[in-house]
Design an enzyme around this catalytic site. Sequence first.
Site, PDB file in Angstrom:
ATOM      1  N   ASP A   1       1.276   2.752  -2.549  1.00 38.71           N
ATOM      2  CA  ASP A   1       1.110   2.767  -1.189  1.00 38.71           C
ATOM      3  C   ASP A   1      -0.216   2.389  -0.686  1.00 38.71           C
ATOM      4  O   ASP A   1      -0.973   3.075  -0.809  1.00 38.71           O
ATOM      5  CB  ASP A   1       1.415   4.446  -0.634  1.00 38.71           C
ATOM      6  CG  ASP A   1       2.829   4.711  -0.561  1.00 38.71           C
ATOM      7  OD1 ASP A   1       3.720   4.321  -1.290  1.00 38.71           O
ATOM      8  OD2 ASP A   1       3.241   5.997   0.246  1.00 38.71           O
TER       9      ASP A   1
ATOM     10  N   LYS B   1       5.243   1.837   6.067  1.00 41.94           N
ATOM     11  CA  LYS B   1       4.882   3.370   6.214  1.00 41.94           C
ATOM     12  C   LYS B   1       4.208   3.653   7.495  1.00 41.94           C
ATOM     13  O   LYS B   1       3.324   2.561   7.887  1.00 41.94           O
ATOM     14  CB  LYS B   1       4.139   3.749   5.025  1.00 41.94           C
ATOM     15  CG  LYS B   1       3.729   5.310   5.119  1.00 41.94           C
ATOM     16  CD  LYS B   1       3.148   5.399   3.673  1.00 41.94           C
ATOM     17  CE  LYS B   1       2.414   6.932   3.671  1.00 41.94           C
ATOM     18  NZ  LYS B   1       1.801   7.430   2.546  1.00 41.94           N
TER      19      LYS B   1
ATOM     20  N   LYS C   1       9.079   4.518   5.938  1.00 43.27           N
ATOM     21  CA  LYS C   1       8.469   5.563   5.494  1.00 43.27           C
ATOM     22  C   LYS C   1       7.889   6.364   6.531  1.00 43.27           C
ATOM     23  O   LYS C   1       6.944   5.811   6.950  1.00 43.27           O
ATOM     24  CB  LYS C   1       7.648   5.474   4.211  1.00 43.27           C
ATOM     25  CG  LYS C   1       7.285   6.630   3.865  1.00 43.27           C
ATOM     26  CD  LYS C   1       6.313   6.816   2.394  1.00 43.27           C
ATOM     27  CE  LYS C   1       5.696   8.265   2.004  1.00 43.27           C
ATOM     28  NZ  LYS C   1       4.877   8.085   0.874  1.00 43.27           N
TER      29      LYS C   1
END
Length: 223
Positions: A98, A160, A188
């Site tokens: 991430d 995300k 996400k």
Amino acid sequence: MALIEDLRDDPERITSLIEHTNVDPAATDAEIRELCAEVREYDFRSAVVVPYHARLADELLGDHANVVVVVGFPYGIQNPAAKRAEVEALQEYADEFDMVMNRTAFATDDHETVVEDVAAVNDAVGGKPLKCIIESPALSAAEIRRAAELVERGGADIVKTAVGYDGATNPAEVRAIRESVSDETGVKASGGISDFEAALEMVEAGATHLGASSGVDIVDSIE
């Protein structure tokens, strides 16, 4: 909409979307052990940790669940070479990464650097899933759409929302991302998701993954 319908029919499936998270810079080994024990007990999709705890999480989870490690955390202001080096040092322990978008480059409309930064990290991950955090709570709707487009162009598999330092994510932010990227790119939602109904709202808005430090609370709140 199939995913949201599946979750309403079988709420327990929510665990397969939850990336159980502890990225507190003061987190202890004991707290990461607890995190990973909960991942195993509840069959969460993954554990998300800072680089320092990557090896421990990998040892604790083995093949039971993925280890997700944050890169360029929390503001994304490191240069691409630094992010690449971080990825390379973590490859042995991480199943997914991430990364944080270069927020400074985005704020100064240096879109080329934003794309090149993601592309550099994408090259380093070697085919492992790459999520890119745009910190949507700090952006306008138009900026969210633009950021999502840029990081997708750079090669992110999943966009995300946030690391959680600029407030909670809301479903409108997730929807803006979903409308800005291709169907093949995941979304996400992360930041402030604390119960099952909030998780459902994120999925209904288009989330395919859920990042939460409250994974156990989400499951325990299923009625």
